[in-house]
Design an enzyme around this catalytic site. Structure first.
Site, PDB file in Angstrom:
ATOM      1  N   HIS A  11      10.712  11.061  -5.442  1.00  0.00           N
ATOM      2  CA  HIS A  11      10.983  10.065  -4.385  1.00  0.00           C
ATOM      3  C   HIS A  11      12.192   9.232  -4.782  1.00  0.00           C
ATOM      4  O   HIS A  11      12.091   8.321  -5.595  1.00  0.00           O
ATOM      5  CB  HIS A  11       9.748   9.169  -4.206  1.00  0.00           C
ATOM      6  N   HIS A  13      15.885   7.173  -3.443  1.00  0.00           N
ATOM      7  CA  HIS A  13      16.832   6.690  -2.435  1.00  0.00           C
ATOM      8  C   HIS A  13      18.214   6.651  -3.064  1.00  0.00           C
ATOM      9  O   HIS A  13      18.428   5.923  -4.038  1.00  0.00           O
ATOM     10  CB  HIS A  13      16.463   5.283  -1.967  1.00  0.00           C
ATOM     11  N   LYS A  91       9.487  12.971   5.978  1.00  0.00           N
ATOM     12  CA  LYS A  91       8.969  11.674   5.562  1.00  0.00           C
ATOM     13  C   LYS A  91       8.533  10.852   6.761  1.00  0.00           C
ATOM     14  O   LYS A  91       9.312  10.627   7.680  1.00  0.00           O
ATOM     15  CB  LYS A  91      10.073  10.932   4.788  1.00  0.00           C
ATOM     16  N   HIS A 128       4.866   7.026   3.761  1.00  0.00           N
ATOM     17  CA  HIS A 128       4.856   5.637   3.302  1.00  0.00           C
ATOM     18  C   HIS A 128       3.611   5.019   3.928  1.00  0.00           C
ATOM     19  O   HIS A 128       3.627   4.618   5.088  1.00  0.00           O
ATOM     20  CB  HIS A 128       6.117   4.887   3.740  1.00  0.00           C
ATOM     21  N   HIS A 162       4.316   6.511  -3.530  1.00  0.00           N
ATOM     22  CA  HIS A 162       4.321   5.266  -4.304  1.00  0.00           C
ATOM     23  C   HIS A 162       3.015   4.476  -4.203  1.00  0.00           C
ATOM     24  O   HIS A 162       3.006   3.339  -3.733  1.00  0.00           O
ATOM     25  CB  HIS A 162       5.517   4.377  -3.946  1.00  0.00           C
ATOM     26  N   ASP A 234      10.964   6.062  -6.386  1.00  0.00           N
ATOM     27  CA  ASP A 234      11.260   5.149  -5.278  1.00  0.00           C
ATOM     28  C   ASP A 234      12.371   4.185  -5.695  1.00  0.00           C
ATOM     29  O   ASP A 234      12.410   3.029  -5.269  1.00  0.00           O
ATOM     30  CB  ASP A 234      10.010   4.381  -4.815  1.00  0.00           C
TER      31      ASP A 234
END
Ligand code: NCD
Ligand code: ZN
Length: 322
Positions: A11, A13, A91, A128, A162, A234
């Site tokens: 995960h 970004h 996602k 999420h 997460h 994350d």
């Protein structure tokens, strides 16, 4: 020395443009591959955007495989059949729940047809999982949604992203098709880090850091080496300026392996499974082999990366990535 075989961040970004250029070297150095999150503006939710974004990542890295995630919307079977081999998964962000999720899903029922197609095409779903309830209860309140999708789509592989709350851990043994990622910050920190002393916006993230009890439960679960638990950082970079405006996300990429090496101590076997094997086995991930070495040498985390303040800025670690 610790030698890790083909670490994977499930995960990540990376953003775009200058931020991507600033942060990507840290992930490339420590990981063979990463699942790349699509919550950009506009979101990565079509063929062109997907291919261009992947290209941007490849142009700025070496020996690093981006495993692309699409942003959930009402995709058709034709679209997904065409893109199936170019993505890792899709996602799901509930609308408005975290950074750049305004275009997220308003009602899970709306995407049931897409989940049906994904299940048929064997495309994993990353979630999420938070409601819009009281901030500390949001993950626990989402538990029933996870159970409902897990039951309604028994062949769909679902990743609870997460997880920060102990309440979700029992789902992993209850439903064959549920998996989880755990971040460095939910493994090591609690809400005290954000609000226990001087307010620290750099540790503000979604889902918010929780109680010592949650952290301890997550730690012992990870230490037991549960097969369905995988590392997903994350790592979510925001400029200091945006953090001070309230943006959620912790930029952990620079410190991941040194911090995890201290957490696992002598248990390299469990470290290896958490950082790679579990993900590879659960999701048949096949990426070029890459050895990452940690040497026992004091190393200090950077104070600043571009305009971003990393997790554990300036902290000294016992291991450094070679
Ligand atoms: C992430 C981001 O900044 O993109 N923020 C966060 O607090 N975790 C989004 C996310 O993964 O929820
Ligand atoms: Zn998230």
């Amino acid at each position: 020395m610790i030698i890790l075989d083909t670490p994977i961040d499930m995960h990540l970004h990376l953003r775009e443009g200058q931020i991507l250029k600033d942060v990507l070297p840290f992930s490339q150095k420590q990981f063979a591959a990463a699942v790349i999150m699509p919550n950009l503006i506009p979101p990565v939710d079509n063929k062109e955007r997907l291919r261009n974004y992947k290209e941007e990542i490849l142009e700025n890295s070496q020996d690093f495989t981006p495993l692309m995630n699409l942003f959930m919307r009402e995709y058709s079977k034709e679209e997904l059949s065409e893109l199936k081999n170019e993505i890792f998964g899709i996602k799901l962000y509930p609308a408005g729940i975290t950074t750049n999720s305004q275009n997220g899903v308003k009602s899970i029922e709306n995407i049931y047809p897409v989940l049906e197609i994904m299940s048929e095409l064997n495309i994993p779903l990353s979630v999420h999982g938070e409601t819009n309830g009281f901030v500390l209860d949001r993950e626990r309140e989402f538990k029933s949604v996870y159970e409902k999708i897990a039951k309604d789509f028994p062949k769909l592989k679902i990743i609870m992203e997460h997880i920060g709350t102990a309440d979700l851990l029992d789902l992993l043994d209850k439903y064959e098709n549920l998996y989880a990622t755990i971040t460095l910050h939910h493994l090591l920190l609690t809400l005290d880090e954000v609000a226990g002393g001087m307010l620290n916006p750099h540790y503000f993230c979604k889902p918010i850091l929780k109680t010592p009890k949650d952290k301890d439960a997550i730690q012992s679960f990870v230490k037991k080496g549960h097969k369905k638990v995988m590392f997903g950082s994350d790592s979510a970079p925001h400029t200091i300026k945006n953090k001070l405006k309230g943006a959620a996300g912790i930029f952990s990429a620079p410190v991941i392996l040194p911090a995890l090496a201290e957490f696992f101590g002598d248990d390299i076997d469990t470290f290896q499974k958490f950082i790679s094997n579990n993900a590879r086995e659960n999701f048949n991930i096949n990426v070029p082999k890459k050895e990452v070495r940690l040497i026992q040498k004091e190393w200090q985390a950077p104070y600043l990366v571009g305009e971003i303040k990393p997790m554990f800025a300036g902290k000294k670690f016992k291991f450094m990535v070679e």
